[in-house]
Design a protein around this motif. Sequence first.
Motif, PDB file in Angstrom:
ATOM      1  N   ALA A  11       0.831  -1.200   0.000  1.00  0.00           N
ATOM      2  CA  ALA A  11       0.000   0.000   0.000  1.00  0.00           C
ATOM      3  C   ALA A  11       0.870   1.256   0.000  1.00  0.00           C
ATOM      4  CB  ALA A  11      -0.910   0.008   1.227  1.00  0.00           C
ATOM      5  N   LYS A  12       0.293   2.345  -0.508  1.00  0.00           N
ATOM      6  CA  LYS A  12       0.986   3.621  -0.473  1.00  0.00           C
ATOM      7  C   LYS A  12       0.991   4.173   0.955  1.00  0.00           C
ATOM      8  CE  LYS A  12      -0.348   5.016  -5.164  1.00  0.00           C
ATOM      9  NZ  LYS A  12      -0.997   6.072  -5.978  1.00  0.00           N
ATOM     10  N   VAL A  13       2.021   4.942   1.270  1.00  0.00           N
ATOM     11  CA  VAL A  13       2.057   5.657   2.544  1.00  0.00           C
ATOM     12  C   VAL A  13       1.144   6.871   2.407  1.00  0.00           C
ATOM     13  CG1 VAL A  13       3.481   6.937   4.184  1.00  0.00           C
ATOM     14  CG2 VAL A  13       4.414   4.916   3.029  1.00  0.00           C
ATOM     15  N   LYS A  14       0.120   6.945   3.253  1.00  0.00           N
ATOM     16  CA  LYS A  14      -0.820   8.063   3.205  1.00  0.00           C
ATOM     17  C   LYS A  14      -0.350   9.172   4.137  1.00  0.00           C
ATOM     18  CE  LYS A  14      -4.916   5.374   1.941  1.00  0.00           C
ATOM     19  NZ  LYS A  14      -6.305   5.010   2.317  1.00  0.00           N
ATOM     20  N   ILE A  15      -0.168  10.370   3.570  1.00  0.00           N
ATOM     21  CA  ILE A  15       0.327  11.516   4.334  1.00  0.00           C
ATOM     22  C   ILE A  15      -0.726  12.615   4.305  1.00  0.00           C
ATOM     23  CG2 ILE A  15       2.177  13.199   4.590  1.00  0.00           C
ATOM     24  CD1 ILE A  15       3.942  11.365   2.876  1.00  0.00           C
ATOM     25  N   SER A  16      -1.219  13.005   5.476  1.00  0.00           N
ATOM     26  CA  SER A  16      -2.180  14.109   5.535  1.00  0.00           C
ATOM     27  C   SER A  16      -1.441  15.422   5.756  1.00  0.00           C
ATOM     28  CB  SER A  16      -3.203  13.877   6.651  1.00  0.00           C
ATOM     29  OG  SER A  16      -2.587  13.807   7.913  1.00  0.00           O
ATOM     30  N   THR A  17      -1.883  16.435   5.048  1.00  0.00           N
ATOM     31  CA  THR A  17      -1.289  17.755   5.183  1.00  0.00           C
ATOM     32  C   THR A  17      -2.370  18.787   4.910  1.00  0.00           C
ATOM     33  OG1 THR A  17       0.517  19.184   4.440  1.00  0.00           O
ATOM     34  CG2 THR A  17      -0.488  17.766   2.790  1.00  0.00           C
ATOM     35  N   VAL A  26       9.555  14.967   0.088  1.00  0.00           N
ATOM     36  CA  VAL A  26       9.361  13.852  -0.834  1.00  0.00           C
ATOM     37  C   VAL A  26      10.292  13.972  -2.035  1.00  0.00           C
ATOM     38  CG1 VAL A  26       7.739  12.820  -2.490  1.00  0.00           C
ATOM     39  CG2 VAL A  26       6.983  13.370  -0.158  1.00  0.00           C
ATOM     40  N   ASN A  27      10.348  15.157  -2.643  1.00  0.00           N
ATOM     41  CA  ASN A  27      11.078  15.337  -3.905  1.00  0.00           C
ATOM     42  C   ASN A  27      12.569  15.568  -3.732  1.00  0.00           C
ATOM     43  OD1 ASN A  27       8.431  15.347  -4.761  1.00  0.00           O
ATOM     44  ND2 ASN A  27       8.616  17.129  -6.071  1.00  0.00           N
ATOM     45  N   GLU A  28      12.928  16.463  -2.787  1.00  0.00           N
ATOM     46  CA  GLU A  28      14.304  16.939  -2.708  1.00  0.00           C
ATOM     47  C   GLU A  28      15.142  16.259  -1.625  1.00  0.00           C
ATOM     48  OE1 GLU A  28      15.325  19.184  -5.014  1.00  0.00           O
ATOM     49  OE2 GLU A  28      13.286  19.055  -5.829  1.00  0.00           O
ATOM     50  N   VAL A  29      14.533  15.938  -0.499  1.00  0.00           N
ATOM     51  CA  VAL A  29      15.290  15.341   0.610  1.00  0.00           C
ATOM     52  C   VAL A  29      15.288  13.823   0.510  1.00  0.00           C
ATOM     53  CG1 VAL A  29      15.497  15.129   3.125  1.00  0.00           C
ATOM     54  CG2 VAL A  29      14.825  17.313   2.109  1.00  0.00           C
ATOM     55  N   GLY A  30      14.097  13.239   0.500  1.00  0.00           N
ATOM     56  CA  GLY A  30      14.004  11.783   0.436  1.00  0.00           C
ATOM     57  C   GLY A  30      14.152  11.223  -0.957  1.00  0.00           C
ATOM     58  N   LYS A  31      13.888  12.075  -1.977  1.00  0.00           N
ATOM     59  CA  LYS A  31      13.907  11.632  -3.383  1.00  0.00           C
ATOM     60  C   LYS A  31      13.111  10.327  -3.524  1.00  0.00           C
ATOM     61  CE  LYS A  31      18.325  13.900  -4.324  1.00  0.00           C
ATOM     62  NZ  LYS A  31      17.684  15.101  -4.868  1.00  0.00           N
ATOM     63  N   LEU A  32      11.873  10.387  -3.066  1.00  0.00           N
ATOM     64  CA  LEU A  32      11.033   9.206  -2.966  1.00  0.00           C
ATOM     65  C   LEU A  32      10.315   8.896  -4.277  1.00  0.00           C
ATOM     66  CD1 LEU A  32       9.465   9.945   0.528  1.00  0.00           C
ATOM     67  CD2 LEU A  32      11.451   8.511   0.002  1.00  0.00           C
ATOM     68  N   ASP A  33       9.962   7.631  -4.421  1.00  0.00           N
ATOM     69  CA  ASP A  33       9.149   7.179  -5.545  1.00  0.00           C
ATOM     70  C   ASP A  33       7.710   7.609  -5.260  1.00  0.00           C
ATOM     71  OD1 ASP A  33       7.627   5.850  -7.410  1.00  0.00           O
ATOM     72  OD2 ASP A  33       8.643   3.924  -7.170  1.00  0.00           O
ATOM     73  N   GLN A  34       7.198   8.547  -6.062  1.00  0.00           N
ATOM     74  CA  GLN A  34       5.887   9.116  -5.770  1.00  0.00           C
ATOM     75  C   GLN A  34       4.737   8.152  -6.018  1.00  0.00           C
ATOM     76  OE1 GLN A  34       5.212  13.234  -6.671  1.00  0.00           O
ATOM     77  NE2 GLN A  34       7.393  13.634  -6.941  1.00  0.00           N
ATOM     78  N   THR A  35       5.014   7.023  -6.633  1.00  0.00           N
ATOM     79  CA  THR A  35       3.971   6.007  -6.767  1.00  0.00           C
ATOM     80  C   THR A  35       3.779   5.241  -5.452  1.00  0.00           C
ATOM     81  OG1 THR A  35       5.486   4.251  -7.521  1.00  0.00           O
ATOM     82  CG2 THR A  35       4.552   5.715  -9.204  1.00  0.00           C
ATOM     83  N   GLN A  36       4.654   5.498  -4.483  1.00  0.00           N
ATOM     84  CA  GLN A  36       4.576   4.792  -3.205  1.00  0.00           C
ATOM     85  C   GLN A  36       3.963   5.646  -2.088  1.00  0.00           C
ATOM     86  OE1 GLN A  36       8.578   3.440  -2.387  1.00  0.00           O
ATOM     87  NE2 GLN A  36       8.545   1.905  -4.025  1.00  0.00           N
ATOM     88  N   ILE A  37       3.553   6.870  -2.430  1.00  0.00           N
ATOM     89  CA  ILE A  37       2.968   7.747  -1.423  1.00  0.00           C
ATOM     90  C   ILE A  37       1.691   8.396  -1.948  1.00  0.00           C
ATOM     91  CG2 ILE A  37       5.188   8.314  -0.341  1.00  0.00           C
ATOM     92  CD1 ILE A  37       5.033  10.996  -1.833  1.00  0.00           C
ATOM     93  N   GLU A  38       0.859   8.857  -1.028  1.00  0.00           N
ATOM     94  CA  GLU A  38      -0.342   9.598  -1.379  1.00  0.00           C
ATOM     95  C   GLU A  38      -0.475  10.776  -0.419  1.00  0.00           C
ATOM     96  OE1 GLU A  38      -5.177   8.981  -2.033  1.00  0.00           O
ATOM     97  OE2 GLU A  38      -3.945   7.345  -1.210  1.00  0.00           O
TER      98      GLU A  38
END
Length: 347
Positions: free
Chosen positions: A149-155, A170-182
């Motif tokens: 499942a994607k990691v769900k982040i509320s903001t 998400v983009n600059e620090v962790g450089k995460l795969d955005q298909t793995q988060i929501e």
Amino acid sequence: MRAFTQTLSAAFGRRAALVGLTATLAVAALPAAAQVKLQVGYIPVLGVSQLFVVEGEGWAKEAGLDLQITRFDSGPAMIQALASGKLDVLYAGVSPFIVAKANGIGVTVLAATATEEIALVGRGKFAELVAKTGSAAAAVPAFFKETGAKVKISTQPAGSVPDTVTRYWVNEVGKLDQTQIEILPMGIEKTQQALLAKAVDVAAVREPVITIIRDLDPDVKVVGLGGEIFPGQPGSVLAVRDDARKANPAAIDALVALHVRATKLLSSDPKKAAPAVHKFIGAGLTDQATIEKALASPSSKFEANPDAIRASVDKMQTFQAKIGTLPQTVSLDTLFDVGPYKKAAAQ
């Protein structure tokens, strides 16, 4: 975000000019009849506690200021009120003011209020994986691998500081795969409720929500401090509508001076400041002891000098332009005016 900027632009086009007050403010207390009325909007977070101290301690009244204070649940909602001429002074995250300025709305930042306010708090499997992997960024792919499942982040809404900071992480620090988060934008209270209801895995929040959530659910952990998710993260600021400042320059200068005074109290004796803060954002929700605890939190770093956040604000707006949430960057010389702070700090 485009819808938000279009709303701002439309609101700006419709705003009506307010009739400026002609009273002049002296530093000494003025009789009630001579008090200058200012419409003030704020976000209910600890990072704008200067406002609560200034009003709660009676300093505003002593200085001849009648603050008409209205609470908002997000910076973007407050900016819409600003654009329609309903607010004179605003205490909120800096990001919506960048967007407002880029859309031609007359607003200027006169002081910082806090830095590195927004932290990531996590629960359940995600918090466990942070402890296991050593960082929130490493926990994202681990979570996705284990749960599918994607990691769900509320903001908060697009254009807000929490949303921008989260996306920067998400983009600059962790450089995460955005298909793995929501990322799920919502208001302050809904963000808190979603985490406690176990509807999300992570929330981007400020104090006192961080302390309140952790007290309600000991399994909730801070998984990323403000400086970790956005180094030098700019937080909330004190901003003023340009027309209101032109109408009452002495009143605005007086408010900035009180803001500097309140910052010193919050930094040196937060326990003394706690009753005034509790009255505004804790009464009916939590006790004063919780507010005192939140004021001593690593996420409570009070700062009045606007120059202290200038470089990080530039980094933030550059990122917003990069991801398309800002139509264009703005000149920091037009966004900031350090003059009133320097005048107050020299007193």
